[in-house]
Motif scaffolding. Structure first.
Motif, short mmCIF file in Angstrom:
data_model
loop_
_atom_site.label_atom_id
_atom_site.label_comp_id
_atom_site.label_asym_id
_atom_site.label_seq_id
_atom_site.Cartn_x
_atom_site.Cartn_y
_atom_site.Cartn_z
N MET A 127 3.04 -18.21 16.66
CA MET A 127 3.29 -17.66 15.53
C MET A 127 3.49 -16.26 15.91
N ASP A 128 4.65 -15.73 15.20
CA ASP A 128 4.64 -14.41 14.73
C ASP A 128 3.88 -13.77 14.14
N PRO A 129 3.20 -12.48 14.52
CA PRO A 129 2.37 -11.80 14.20
C PRO A 129 2.60 -11.02 12.52
N ALA A 130 4.16 -11.19 11.96
CA ALA A 130 3.51 -10.83 10.66
C ALA A 130 3.56 -12.06 9.92
N GLU A 131 3.75 -13.28 10.35
CA GLU A 131 3.82 -14.53 9.29
C GLU A 131 2.45 -15.41 9.83
N PRO A 174 -2.23 -6.68 -0.91
CA PRO A 174 -2.14 -6.84 0.58
C PRO A 174 -0.93 -7.00 0.68
N LEU A 175 -0.41 -8.41 -0.06
CA LEU A 175 0.60 -8.97 0.65
C LEU A 175 2.24 -8.01 0.55
N GLU A 176 1.61 -7.21 -0.95
CA GLU A 176 3.06 -6.47 -0.90
C GLU A 176 3.41 -5.51 -0.15
N SER A 177 1.97 -4.76 0.03
CA SER A 177 1.98 -4.13 0.84
C SER A 177 2.24 -4.18 2.64
N LEU A 178 2.11 -5.63 2.66
CA LEU A 178 2.49 -6.14 4.25
C LEU A 178 3.91 -5.84 4.25
N ASP A 179 4.62 -6.46 2.98
CA ASP A 179 5.87 -6.76 3.48
C ASP A 179 6.78 -5.03 3.22
N MET A 180 6.58 -4.19 2.14
CA MET A 180 6.17 -3.58 2.47
C MET A 180 7.13 -2.35 3.73
N ALA A 181 5.80 -2.32 4.15
CA ALA A 181 6.14 -1.91 5.20
C ALA A 181 6.47 -2.58 6.12
N TYR A 214 -11.40 -0.99 -4.57
CA TYR A 214 -10.76 -1.00 -3.46
C TYR A 214 -9.19 -0.48 -3.17
N ALA A 215 -9.46 0.05 -2.08
CA ALA A 215 -7.76 0.66 -2.17
C ALA A 215 -6.94 -0.89 -0.54
N ASN A 216 -6.40 -0.85 -0.77
CA ASN A 216 -5.36 -1.73 0.57
C ASN A 216 -4.42 -0.74 1.45
N SER A 217 -4.08 -0.94 2.27
CA SER A 217 -3.21 -0.23 3.13
C SER A 217 -2.69 -1.47 3.78
N THR A 218 -1.82 -1.40 4.77
CA THR A 218 -1.06 -1.45 5.87
C THR A 218 -0.15 -0.34 7.15
N HIS A 219 -0.53 -0.53 8.00
CA HIS A 219 -0.04 0.37 9.43
C HIS A 219 0.36 -0.63 10.21
N ILE A 220 1.62 0.11 10.73
CA ILE A 220 2.48 -0.43 11.65
C ILE A 220 2.93 0.30 12.97
N ILE A 224 3.15 6.61 21.07
CA ILE A 224 3.87 5.93 19.95
C ILE A 224 4.95 6.30 19.31
N LEU A 225 5.98 5.41 19.02
CA LEU A 225 7.35 5.93 18.77
C LEU A 225 7.19 6.32 17.19
N ARG A 226 6.96 5.42 16.83
CA ARG A 226 6.61 4.65 14.75
C ARG A 226 5.27 4.79 14.54
N TYR A 227 5.13 5.55 13.29
CA TYR A 227 4.24 4.93 12.19
C TYR A 227 4.64 5.20 11.22
N VAL A 228 4.54 3.31 10.22
CA VAL A 228 4.67 3.70 9.30
C VAL A 228 3.12 2.90 8.49
N VAL A 229 2.99 3.70 7.38
CA VAL A 229 2.14 3.11 6.59
C VAL A 229 2.35 2.66 5.18
N THR A 230 1.73 1.47 4.72
CA THR A 230 1.93 1.52 3.04
C THR A 230 0.24 1.55 2.32
#
Length: 818
Positions: free
Chosen positions: A428-432, A459-466, A670-676, A690-696
């Motif tokens: 399964m894909d890690p994002a899925e 959490p889901l909304e932050s993941l989708d944005m990232a 509680y705050a939340n975030s997603t890092h990619i 590390i080529l790119r780094y995204v944080v939501t």
């Protein structure tokens, strides 16, 4: 419920990044980002008001302090990880010209109580053993670098010479340095009175974990070892202590995050009247949790200045910092995750073993590291069945305590990495697999399976944005094309939910009497409308002078530049609990908002009395108190202040003056975030770029988005250090091998990638102002994001394999390939 407000900010455009030889943390933004806002100050990206004096060198650090007749202090430290002190002879040191005083443990213990934390009653399931940590070792030393004696001399050079002349007869003892071996029966005991080496043992259970595992299609297991490292602030610890006989009192300047706590503990340890102690925290060059403790050096200098009746200074050198200051995050976790073939998580088992070193720390105890990890490990996922065990194990290593994140990095590394392992196992894909299990905004509020109350999150909304920001589908195509050309690109996701503030009810439930969850603010308006704000929190780079001034300006209608900010002096500020645990915006900011409300209410009463209207008919607009709908009928802030403070034109039932205090019992939002992370790995050398780094991030209402971005960027840089560089290492005898920055590596600007930030703002329903903390999340999520990215990049070579230890140096990556 309407979707959260959205802000997306780019630290740097990719094209600009390629044109520079290195990657600064945050690139320049359009100037309009920094212009003074025309709307309310709360939420505006205002330039920090405290920065100019730092830029021109008008600072006041402990090291730069010079007092008349000042003496210097140096410490003799143990060369052994575990040894008895058979005898100690200080006569040669005392005979050295320029040496004034030598203090040993036998003398100090008679006049200075040891550091100790008691933890007896708790709603958490904990079995905790306390221990004494003397300011200067008595009879035995338990780690390399423990203080054995203090030498006072006319300067640091002479003090160090005096240290060299002290003769100690040692009896070396067997040392235990491996926390898993320390759990074995019959071995070396760090504290013999315990009967074993377990400082804390806890079980956290929820649901029917064994039943969940029986229903699983797939169970994945792993051992994940965090790397012992340390805060390594630019400015090490430093203390100046001065007894003033004329005032019959003591002043202590110390590089701390908690001045009031330090004052209280000095008073208790020395049995000295607290009202005769003044502790001042001047400018502090980085803390990150290290400096929110009471330290032996603070106690020793306070005791010594009472003896010699002269000011004393001690400044930690880098070697002392690396082996004498507290370490952190030396954790091992055994984890098992049960999933269905469709990716649904059924259950989780974890066992966290925290190597906490030789002693306790005050006020937290080192045991909070594995305990917090066990409580936090389910993260933002819908997991209903868990058994999480936590063990804090003593060893003959430097004491380990809190450092940015406290348990969360170990929990995050474990959960996010084993989740990718499960995804690889079922194809399964890690994002899925994350989208399958992660909570969304409508799932909140909710109590986690480990008993944590999550007030709100996205959490889901932050993941989708990232995923959108990183252009996830496009990257997978790019990755496939690169592999055909012999390039190994990988992508890694790390989604987290972060406990912030550690509020009043949290500590009440924990039952730990050494710390609590309120903070304080006092506001005073002078006759000309200027405002003096004193607070109990402690800024050392977080932007409090600016952010708090924005809250005051928003609350009472003054200008940001009209606010004078005072902190860190126990004689001038209300009692407070300093800055740590992502708490200041919530706890300190909440106190500022509530004190501002008191001021505003009184301003309305005074203005209503003078304009002969009802206070309910007034509003605050454009720096004036005016009658609603009648802009011409108004009073300026200065006019109200003149009437209230100077001429006392106040209602009969009001007292003159315009000032207010507030002590705010803060909640635990509680705050939340997603890092990619996107990386490229060279399989021949193991080098990872590390080529790119995204944080939501969703941290509730942002007081100042620019400061939030800076906190995230700095945290990510520290997280990269943890993930790839920093590692305290010891040999089998307990000798530390990393005592300089040649051995202990920290990231440089060249190692920090371009970053892209996205923000969601979901107002917190339980805090004043809708604010959540966010100071630690940036440092928590990078290790698993990078680990997952490296494992993803190397999958074509040997399949997806977990990286079981940090840091992910080139050697570790090469072994992963082999």
């Amino acid at each position: 419920m309407s979707p959260p407000a959205l802000r997306i900010r780019c630290a740097r455009q990719a094209m600009a990044a390629r044109s520079l030889p290195f990657s600064p943390l945050i690139a320049a933004r359009p100037q309009k980002e920094f212009e003074m806002p025309t709307a309310g100050p709360f939420g505006a990206a205002v330039k920090r008001v405290e920065d100019p004096r730092f830029l021109v060198g008008q600072t006041s650090f402990v090291e730069g302090m010079v007092l008349p007749n000042m003496l210097s202090v140096a410490f003799l430290r143990s060369p052994y990880a575990h040894a008895k002190i058979r005898s100690i002879d200080v006569s040669k040191a005392l005979a050295l010209p320029g040496v004034v005083r030598v203090l040993t443990g036998e003398e100090a213990i008679k006049r200075c109580k040891p550091i100790r934390v008691e933890w007896k009653e708790s709603k958490f399931e904990v079995d905790f053993k306390p221990c004494d940590y003397p300011a200067i070792a008595v009879e035995r030393t338990r780690h390399v670098g423990e203080i054995v004696a203090a030498v006072v001399a006319e300067n640091r050079y002479l003090a160090e010479d005096g240290v060299e002349l002290i003769e100690v007869e040692w009896e070396p003892l067997p040392a235990v340095v491996d926390p898993e071996k320390a759990l074995e029966k019959g071995g070396t005991l760090v504290h013999e009175e315990w009967g074993d080496n377990v400082m804390l043992h806890s079980h956290i259970r929820g649901g029917d974990v064994e039943g969940a595992f029986r229903q699983a299609d797939v169970v994945v297991k792993g051992r994940f070892a965090m790397n012992r490292h340390c805060a390594a602030p630019m400015e090490g610890r430093a203390v100046v202590a001065n007894y003033d006989a004329a005032q019959n009192g003591m002043t202590v300047w110390t590089s701390t995050q908690m001045p009031h706590m330090v004052r209280t503990k000095i008073a208790e340890a020395l049995d000295y009247p607290e009202h005769r102690i003044r502790v001042i925290g001047p400018d502090v060059g980085g803390g990150f949790g290290l400096k929110c403790h009471i330290f032996p050096e603070e106690l020793a200098l306070s005791l010594l200045t009472l003896d010699v009746k002269r000011p004393l200074k001690w400044v930690e050198d880098r070697r002392e910092n690396l082996y004498g200051s507290y370490h952190a995050k030396d954790d091992i976790c055994y984890a098992e995750l049960a999933v269905k073939n469709d990716g649904t998580i059924l259950g989780l088992k974890t066992k966290f073993i925290g190597d906490v070193g030789a002693y306790t720390s005050y006020p937290w105890t080192p045991s909070f590291e594995p305990l917090q990890a066990a409580m936090a490990v389910p993260g933002p996922y819908k997991i209903h069945h868990v058994h999480c065990e936590a063990l804090a194990v003593a060893t003959n290593k430097t004491t380990s305590s809190v450092y940015r994140g406290v348990g969360l990095p170990a929990a995050q590394y474990t959960m996010e990495h084993i989740l990718d392992l499960a995804a690889a196992k079922i194809g399964m894909d890690p994002a899925e697999i994350r989208r399958k299990n992660i909570m969304k905004s409508s799932d909140f509020p909710v109590t986690s399976v480990t008993g944590l109350y999550y007030d709100s999150a996205t959490p889901l909304e932050s993941l989708d944005m990232a995923l959108e920001m990183i252009k996830y589908p496009e990257f997978r195509k790019e990755q496939e094309a690169a592999r055909k050309q012999g390039k190994y690109l990988g992508i890694g996701i790390s989604a987290m939910i972060e406990m912030t503030t550690f509020g009043f009810e949290y500590w009440r439930a924990a039952g730990l009497k050494s710390v609590t969850g309120y903070d304080s603010a006092h506001l005073r308006v002078d006759p000309n409308g200027g405002v003096t704000l004193t607070v109990g929190t402690f800024n050392h780079g977080q932007g409090h002078p600016t952010a708090y001034a924005q809250l005051v300006a928003d609350g009472i209608g003054c200008k940001i530049e009209d606010v004078t900010f005072i902190q860190g002096d126990t004689q001038m500020t209300p009692y407070g609990w300093g800055t740590w645990g992502s708490r200041s915006a919530v706890a300190g900011g909440g106190a500022v908002i509530k004190a501002s409300e008191k001021i505003r209410e009184k301003m309305f009463r005074v203005a209503a009395n003078l304009m002969e209207v009802s206070a309910q008919d007034l509003e605050l607009k454009d720096g004036k108190v005016q009658v609603k709908g009648v802009p011409g009928k108004s009073m300026t802030i200065r006019e109200v202040a003149q009437a209230t403070v100077y001429t006392a034109d106040v209602p009969d039932d009001d007292e003159p003056g315009l000032e207010a205090s507030y002590y705010y019992k803060a909640p635990t939002p509680y705050a939340n975030s997603t890092h990619i992370a996107v990386v490229e790995v060279d399989p021949e050398t193991g080098y990872t770029k590390i080529l790119r780094y995204v944080v939501t991030e969703d941290c509730g209402r942002m007081i100042n988005p620019m400061i939030v971005d800076g906190q995230i960027a700095g945290g990510v840089a520290q997280g990269i250090g943890q993930a790839m560089f920093e590692h305290h290492q010891f040999d089998e005898s307990g000798q530390i091998l990393t005592t300089s920055l040649m051995d202990y590596l920290i990231p440089s600007c060249a190692d920090v990638p371009p970053m892209q930030f996205g923000h969601l703002e979901t107002p917190c329903p339980i805090s004043v102002g809708g604010i959540k903390g966010m100071g630690e999340g940036g440092a928590v999520a990078p290790p698993p994001a990078i680990a997952n990215a490296i494992a993803d990049a190397l999958a074509p070579l040997a399949g997806w394999k977990p990286i079981g230890r940090l840091p992910m140096s080139p050697e570790v990556v090469r072994r992963q390939i082999a």
